[in-house]
Write a protein that holds these residues in place. Sequence first.
Motif, PDB file in Angstrom:
ATOM      1  N   UNK A 195       0.840  -1.198   0.000  1.00 54.60           N
ATOM      2  CA  UNK A 195       0.000   0.000   0.000  1.00 54.60           C
ATOM      3  C   UNK A 195       0.873   1.245   0.000  1.00 54.60           C
ATOM      4  N   UNK A 196       0.240   2.401  -0.115  1.00 51.61           N
ATOM      5  CA  UNK A 196       1.014   3.647  -0.189  1.00 51.61           C
ATOM      6  C   UNK A 196       1.822   3.864   1.084  1.00 51.61           C
ATOM      7  N   UNK A 197       1.183   3.721   2.231  1.00 53.59           N
ATOM      8  CA  UNK A 197       1.881   3.937   3.499  1.00 53.59           C
ATOM      9  C   UNK A 197       2.932   2.868   3.744  1.00 53.59           C
ATOM     10  N   UNK A 198       2.637   1.613   3.400  1.00 48.29           N
ATOM     11  CA  UNK A 198       3.619   0.551   3.602  1.00 48.29           C
ATOM     12  C   UNK A 198       4.852   0.765   2.734  1.00 48.29           C
ATOM     13  N   UNK A 199       4.655   1.160   1.497  1.00 47.62           N
ATOM     14  CA  UNK A 199       5.788   1.393   0.601  1.00 47.62           C
ATOM     15  C   UNK A 199       6.621   2.577   1.082  1.00 47.62           C
ATOM     16  N   UNK A 200       5.960   3.639   1.509  1.00 49.46           N
ATOM     17  CA  UNK A 200       6.674   4.821   1.989  1.00 49.46           C
ATOM     18  C   UNK A 200       7.484   4.484   3.242  1.00 49.46           C
ATOM     19  N   UNK A 201       6.871   3.764   4.176  1.00 47.82           N
ATOM     20  CA  UNK A 201       7.566   3.412   5.413  1.00 47.82           C
ATOM     21  C   UNK A 201       8.706   2.429   5.164  1.00 47.82           C
ATOM     22  N   UNK A 202       8.531   1.538   4.183  1.00 45.31           N
ATOM     23  CA  UNK A 202       9.605   0.587   3.860  1.00 45.31           C
ATOM     24  C   UNK A 202      10.831   1.315   3.330  1.00 45.31           C
TER      25      UNK A 202
END
Length: 380
Positions: A195-202
């Motif tokens: 997801x957008x937040x998961x990709x950004x946090x990764x």
Amino acid sequence: MGDQNQLLKDFAAPNSQGTQSSITRPNVEANNFELKPSLLLIVQQNQFGGGATEDPNLHLSIFLEYCDTLKLNGVTNDVIRLRLFSFSLRDKARAWLYSLPAGSITTWDQLSRVFLIKYFPPSKTAQMRNQITSFVLKEGESLYEAWERYKELLRMCPHHGLEKWLIVHTFYNGLTYNTRMTVDAAAGGALMNKTIDEAYNLIEDMAQNHYQWVNERAPQTSKGGKYEIDALDHISSKVDALFKKVESLSINSVASTSISCEICGYVGHSALQCQLGNPSSIDTSGNEQVNYVNNFNQKGDPFSNTYNPVWRNHPNFSYRNPPENPMPTSNFGPPGFRAPQSNLPPQRSNLENMMEKFVTTQSKLNKEFKQVCDDSIKIE
């Protein structure tokens, strides 16, 4: 009628009404309202001058942080901000604020909008947005360095208008193939499956982890640093020492060439090295000429009555025709003397030996330097 009676110089005289502020300060009903001198000092230490390298968005953010430290009952935020903002400017920026029409600014939103329009025009916004959308990983740049540079572009232009999914897509597409594969491996296959937040946090976690491990291993690795400098210094010292030896050798060579032989008078060798004074080094075919020279030296007078049987067949004392192939004469012997032919190979000068040694040493050093550079690249 009163103006007609005034003198012309009164119309040209300055007055206090010509320097009115462009900010209309709201009235304050609270009797305990006061701007502390300490707060004014802090604001004046971080002033904005309107330079090309100064960030107006960062200046507004810092200014609002200072203003939020002061809270008073019955006093709005606009009252504090409008009164403090002029102290946060200097030079051209402060002159610009006073160049606005008097009393034209009544709210903080209006003041901040006019300020950003002046020092962050639409042309600069378009330029910053273009840098964000065309972001590309630089050569030799780590994931952490690229991510921090990308976030700095976003911070410098907070009104870029790009959504979060487009921000992640832009950064991911700007990576190199190997770096993109590393990010996909950390994501468990593909970053696009997050997801957008998961990709950004990764990406944020990977950048921070890379930064921490690089700092821990920094003293152990060398990126074209110590080994390269040491090798260059070593080569430079060797070359300097070799040049000193060559210079000293040249001086000694010049000094030796000025010595003249006591036997033949030729400049360039001593009497011990002269072939005329060393009969054993002379070819047998030149016995007659050597005997002539020896007899010449022993008798002392070539015109004496003493008969010398060696002179009987000497070509210089014969009335016969000269031979078809006359003997070569020497520049440092008596007439008719043939220089002895030596079977030994020509000797090399000390300068030639030194240059050959220098070339061999330099080739060896170049191989060692190349090997050190290759090892440092493998370590990286």
